[in-house]
Write an enzyme that holds these catalytic residues in place. Structure first.
Site, PDB file in Angstrom:
ATOM      1  N   TYR A  12      -2.178  -1.219  10.408  1.00  0.00           N
ATOM      2  CA  TYR A  12      -2.263  -1.658   8.921  1.00  0.00           C
ATOM      3  C   TYR A  12      -0.993  -0.884   8.252  1.00  0.00           C
ATOM      4  CZ  TYR A  12      -3.916  -1.124   4.023  1.00  0.00           C
ATOM      5  OH  TYR A  12      -3.941  -1.164   2.760  1.00  0.00           O
TER       6      TYR A  12
ATOM      7  N   SER B 205       0.933  -1.244  -0.024  1.00  0.00           N
ATOM      8  CA  SER B 205       0.033  -0.092   0.058  1.00  0.00           C
ATOM      9  C   SER B 205       0.882   1.354   0.034  1.00  0.00           C
ATOM     10  CB  SER B 205      -0.845   0.079   1.334  1.00  0.00           C
ATOM     11  OG  SER B 205      -1.470   1.197   1.392  1.00  0.00           O
TER      12      SER B 205
END
Length: 248
Positions: A151, A138
């Protein structure tokens, strides 16, 4: 990597980015097998894409990973691409008490899952003349979002693991790739500032079809290029835009 003639296994392929890439690769003439925990989403996806296959998988469970890897090798001996795409994102507060369920499920899914899945299929992939492992990280692995600190940290860790994995496999038939998406509009993200899913898939496939090790779409490049001595400036700017940091 070549975009046709592969047998591809995609974790988290029933929704979002995973489904979008699965459908696009399926249309290009690849044999695509998707996986996930929600049977109804898998069935919906393969029904909409005749010829696509699915298998239930819980990437948080080592036994499930082991069983599915065995099944894949037996049923799809031509399997040559592993796409570690499954991931979860939940809010947390690094200035407070961490929710144990959020911590364990996020780390187990986003980091342990790809590592265990790669390990379970590694020897099979190395036996192929041309193979690939694709890890979805990401842009938040490079510029962390403080309200999703765990995350962001798992994606940074997976980026690091990918670099090591690519190095040790450099003299084998297995190419290691990384896709680092920016915010993308999916069923769980309706943010109008995020990149439309169709645009992300189209741009991703263009880069994926080259010799690039990292698949970074244009909107993610400023995140990928940020790490360095002054990286905190952009991190602060991003998080100031998103929320007021919690007071101690």
């Amino acid at each position: 990597m070549k975009l046709t003639g592969n047998t591809i296994f995609i974790t988290g392929g029933g929704t979002g980015i995973g489904r979008g890439l699965a459908e696009a690769l399926h249309k290009l003439g690849n044999k695509v097998i998707i996986s996930g925990r929600r049977k109804e989403r898998l069935e919906e996806t393969i029904k909409a894409n005749p010829g696509m296959s699915a298998v239930e998988l819980n990437v948080q469970d080592p036994a499930s990973i082991k069983a599915v890897a065995k099944q894949l090798i037996e049923e799809y001996p031509d399997l040559n691409v592993l796409f570690n795409n499954a991931g979860i994102m939940m809010a947390d507060n690094p200035a407070g008490v961490i929710d144990e369920d959020v911590l364990v499920s996020t780390v187990t899914t986003n980091l342990f899952g790809p590592i265990r899945m790669s390990s379970a299929l590694m020897e099979h992939l190395k036996s192929k003349e041309e193979a690939a492992i694709i890890n979805t990280t990401s842009s938040l692995g490079f510029v962390p979002l403080a309200m999703a600190a765990v995350y962001s940290a798992t994606k940074a860790a997976l980026h690091s693991y990918t670099l090591s994995q690519r190095y040790v496999l450099k003299d084998t038939s297995v190419k290691v790739l990384e896709i680092a998406p920016p915010g993308v509009q999916t069923e769980s993200n309706n943010d109008p500032s995020s990149m439309p899913l169709a645009s992300f898939i189209e741009e991703t496939l263009k880069v994926l079809g080259t010799d690039a090790d990292e698949v970074i779409v244009e909107e993610a490049k400023m995140f990928r290029n940020n790490p360095g001595p002054n990286e905190g400036i952009f991190v602060t700017q991003l998080n100031n835009m998103m929320f007021e940091p919690p007071k101690r």
